[in-house]
Motif scaffolding. Structure first.
Motif, PDB file in Angstrom:
ATOM      1  N   ASP A  90       1.751 -15.273   5.678  1.00  0.00           N
ATOM      2  CA  ASP A  90       1.660 -15.014   4.248  1.00  0.00           C
ATOM      3  C   ASP A  90       1.918 -15.587   2.844  1.00  0.00           C
ATOM      4  N   ASN A  94      -1.151 -15.274  -0.416  1.00  0.00           N
ATOM      5  CA  ASN A  94      -0.678 -13.848  -1.121  1.00  0.00           C
ATOM      6  C   ASN A  94       0.139 -14.685  -2.478  1.00  0.00           C
ATOM      7  N   ASN A 108      -4.631  -8.998   3.170  1.00  0.00           N
ATOM      8  CA  ASN A 108      -4.606  -8.383   4.397  1.00  0.00           C
ATOM      9  C   ASN A 108      -5.234  -9.315   5.696  1.00  0.00           C
ATOM     10  N   SER A 178      -0.515  -1.998  14.175  1.00  0.00           N
ATOM     11  CA  SER A 178      -1.584  -1.527  13.859  1.00  0.00           C
ATOM     12  C   SER A 178      -2.788  -0.521  14.634  1.00  0.00           C
ATOM     13  N   GLY A 250       2.018  -5.708   4.609  1.00  0.00           N
ATOM     14  CA  GLY A 250       0.614  -4.943   4.454  1.00  0.00           C
ATOM     15  C   GLY A 250      -0.517  -5.924   4.858  1.00  0.00           C
ATOM     16  N   HIS A 251       0.465  -6.636   6.345  1.00  0.00           N
ATOM     17  CA  HIS A 251      -0.997  -7.019   7.516  1.00  0.00           C
ATOM     18  C   HIS A 251      -1.088  -6.123   8.807  1.00  0.00           C
ATOM     19  N   LYS A 252      -1.628  -6.290   9.678  1.00  0.00           N
ATOM     20  CA  LYS A 252      -2.574  -5.580  10.447  1.00  0.00           C
ATOM     21  C   LYS A 252      -1.852  -6.528  11.744  1.00  0.00           C
TER      22      LYS A 252
END
Length: 287
Positions: A90, A94, A108, A178, A250-252
């Motif tokens: 991440d 980000n 993402n 997800s 906020g990732h799948k």
């Protein structure tokens, strides 16, 4: 406010501390495998590999498969390693490493675990595939974070009640995978259910060699759990960390399991390598 050097640790070459990666080294689709040797089992199918590195147990290949840039990383075993891998991935996408600040626009990632697991249900046989619809965290790693937004209190309370969960242990947290990725990867070849993530391979998963267990009946309580048709189907050591941290960041994420053991029947795959290879092929075809 910039992130302190003690919190965001970079190597002298500007790469992230444990993974030894720079932002340009990874794709937006990440495949996790546990075993370092399994990285090449995945990337041998790629059209090309344009980046390779390894530091400790974290081996990374990035390349192209059917025009899609994909990164494959070995995480090692356990949610403690997942905590490192997911936070550093991440950070790569980000956080600006020059200014040490979080980017205004967040990216993402799609995170796909290809792992092995043991079924605890008789009707999920050895050598089958299982998608983790949810993961239940037994190890407590997620309690270090604010999980109120990702937890499922009613389902967790039902599990604690039905299993008479020991209050001295970490309270289980149940996180969904997800839905978008699950819909993409499910088929008539896949089973589905809640994956239990333990903090060890032997005692924490009910295995007995020389040491007696604190709760010898725990596995039978776990496999009899049922809440509105949801049941615990398998045991492993990473999925809850992947699902929890991915959702918080906020990732799948999706966990695809090659079932190589059935703990209820006592069976173990006669050719686990072939089962894993079939799951790798299945995964790549659907990416």
């Amino acid at each position: 406010m910039s992130i302190k050097a003690s919190e965001l640790i970079l190597n002298p070459d500007g790469s992230i501390y444990h993974l030894n990666l720079k932002p340009e080294d990874i794709g937006d689709t990440i495949i996790f495998v546990g075993d370092q040797d399994r990285v090449s089992l995945v990337t041998k199918h790629f059209d090309n590999i344009d980046f390779e590195t390894q530091k400790r147990e974290f081996k990374t290949h990035t390349g192209t498969y059917k025009d899609k840039r994909i990164t494959v990383i070995s995480t090692g075993i356990g949610t403690d390693n997942i905590d490192i891998v997911l936070n550093e991935l991440d950070a790569l996408v980000n956080i600006n490493f020059d200014t040490r600040t979080v980017n205004d626009k967040l990216k993402n990632l799609d995170i796909i675990r290809i792992g092995t697991s043991g079924s605890i249900q008789k009707d999920i046989p050895v050598d089958s595939f299982l998608i983790s619809s949810h993961a239940i965290d037994f190890n407590g790693m997620l309690h270090a974070y604010q999980t109120e937004t990702i937890a499922n209190p009613e389902l967790e309370d039902a599990f604690v009640t039905q299993t008479n969960w020991d209050s001295n242990k970490a309270k289980p947290i149940i996180v969904e995978g997800s839905k978008e990725l699950i819909d993409k990867f499910k088929s008539n070849k896949t089973h589905h259910g809640i994956t239990a993530t333990a903090n060890g391979f032997y005692g924490p998963q009910g295995r007995v060699l020389r040491l007696p267990l604190n709760n010898p009946d725990l596995n039978s309580k776990i496999d009899s759990f049922n809440s509105n048709g949801l049941r615990v189907t398998n045991l492993e050591m990473e999925t809850s960390g992947i699902y929890g941290l991915a959702k918080l960041l906020g990732h799948k994420a999706i966990s695809l399991n090659a079932i190589i053991a059935n703990r209820t029947t006592g069976d173990f795959s006669t050719n686990p390598t072939e089962t894993i290879e079939r799951l790798i092929t299945y995964t790549l075809e659907r990416i």
